[in-house]
Design a protein around this motif. Structure first.
Motif, mmCIF file in Angstrom:
data_model
loop_
_atom_site.group_PDB
_atom_site.id
_atom_site.type_symbol
_atom_site.label_atom_id
_atom_site.label_comp_id
_atom_site.label_asym_id
_atom_site.label_seq_id
_atom_site.Cartn_x
_atom_site.Cartn_y
_atom_site.Cartn_z
ATOM 1 N N MET A 1 0.735 -1.291 0.009
ATOM 2 C CA MET A 1 -0.128 0.114 -0.134
ATOM 3 C C MET A 1 0.830 1.353 -0.110
ATOM 4 N N THR A 2 0.711 2.075 -0.870
ATOM 5 C CA THR A 2 1.452 3.393 -1.025
ATOM 6 C C THR A 2 1.058 4.480 -0.084
ATOM 7 N N GLU A 3 1.992 4.843 0.433
ATOM 8 C CA GLU A 3 1.589 5.883 1.640
ATOM 9 C C GLU A 3 1.359 7.284 0.958
ATOM 10 N N LEU A 4 0.305 7.778 1.659
ATOM 11 C CA LEU A 4 0.094 9.137 1.199
ATOM 12 C C LEU A 4 1.014 10.124 1.408
ATOM 13 N N PRO A 5 1.358 11.194 0.947
ATOM 14 C CA PRO A 5 2.462 12.370 1.000
ATOM 15 C C PRO A 5 1.866 12.983 2.113
ATOM 16 N N ASP A 6 2.789 13.641 2.748
ATOM 17 C CA ASP A 6 2.547 14.596 4.250
ATOM 18 C C ASP A 6 1.640 15.737 3.635
#
Length: 286
Positions: A1-6
């Motif tokens: 699962m790709t992390e969402l950008p800050d």
């Protein structure tokens, strides 16, 4: 699962996704209009008013979406309750295309407490089938776009006058025209205020589909109960609150609005002409 950008903003993501998907549907609905719309004609102006653009504030966003989804009626598109056959069971004429003519009261003539009166009249096109002989066992040819365009031009000539829909007066009398062989099944009727109005409308419908009109097939019933208005209908109390009582077959002038052909409840209707400009017809208006 790709992390969402800050710096990910759920609101900005939702807004951009909604705008993209919403505008896709607006563009498809107004596919006959080039670009994003302009002020050159009614449909181009509607497309321009409906499309969401960057910089819209919340009020503008709400008005644009309400215009498209609610007023124009895209959110009700293809619902059988709007366009489909009103029959609970398939009549003997099932399998033949069904022509609908829609009439409604002008907004300016509608009492403030009431909704505009709307009537719809239909007839089966017995010379044609919906799908063709091989599919439904019918010996009639499948209706084509050319056939429907011919009917659309007849409807335009008969039901428009001076670039506006003609009117007739509805009332408490029920007028039935029974001719099953030519598409007028038993049991349906038109509410009118006089036999003259009934004769005119049924005669025009017969002319539009190229079948003979026979006076002896028209029966007009005049009930003992008179029409009522908003004032004479009065108010009734429900759950301690006064509400307007339903009028009984009120007298009103109804104007022709549109005509469409239904080919069955699994197929979208084909609009022949629409004076409200909400749907693109096979023939132009005015």
């Amino acid at each position: 699962m790709t992390e969402l950008p800050d710096n990910f903003s759920p609101w900005e993501h939702l807004q951009s996704t909604y705008m993209l998907e919403y505008n896709k549907r607006v563009d498809k609905f107004f596919s006959d209009v080039q670009g994003n719309g302009d002020l050159s004609n009614v449909r181009a102006s509607l497309k321009l008013a409906c499309r969401l653009v960057d910089g819209d504030n919340q009020a503008t966003w709400a008005l644009r979406t309400s215009l498209f989804l609610d007023v124009i009626g895209y959110s009700r598109k293809n619902l059988a309750i709007v366009y489909g056959s009103k029959f609970d069971t398939a009549p003997p004429v099932a399998g033949h295309p069904q022509l609908f003519l829609v009439f409604s009261q002008d907004a300016a003539a509608t009492p403030n407490e009431e909704s505009p009166i709307e009537h719809e009249k239909s007839v089966r096109l017995m010379r044609f089938s919906c799908t063709g002989g091989d599919d439904d066992g019918s010996t009639k040819p499948a209706i084509t776009k050319t056939n429907m365009t011919e009917i659309a031009n007849e409807v335009k000539a008969l039901f428009l006058s001076s670039s506006r829909g003609i009117t007739y007066t509805c009332g408490n009398k029920s007028a039935s025209y029974t001719d099953p062989e030519n598409g007028f099944a038993r049991g349906n009727y038109l509410l009118v205020n006089s036999r003259t109005d009934a004769t005119e409308i049924y005669e025009k419908i017969c002319n539009a589909i190229d079948v003979p009109f026979k006076t002896e097939k028209l029966i007009v019933n005049d009930p003992d109960k008179p029409s009522t208005t908003t004032a004479t209908a009065g108010k009734i109390t429900i759950l301690g609150k006064q509400v307007q009582n339903r009028r009984y077959r009120p007298v009103a002038a109804l104007r022709f609005r549109s005509a469409y052909i239904s080919l069955g409840n699994l197929v979208p209707p084909v609009f022949l002409i629409d004076t409200t400009m909400r749907n693109k017809g096979l023939v132009s208006y005015p």
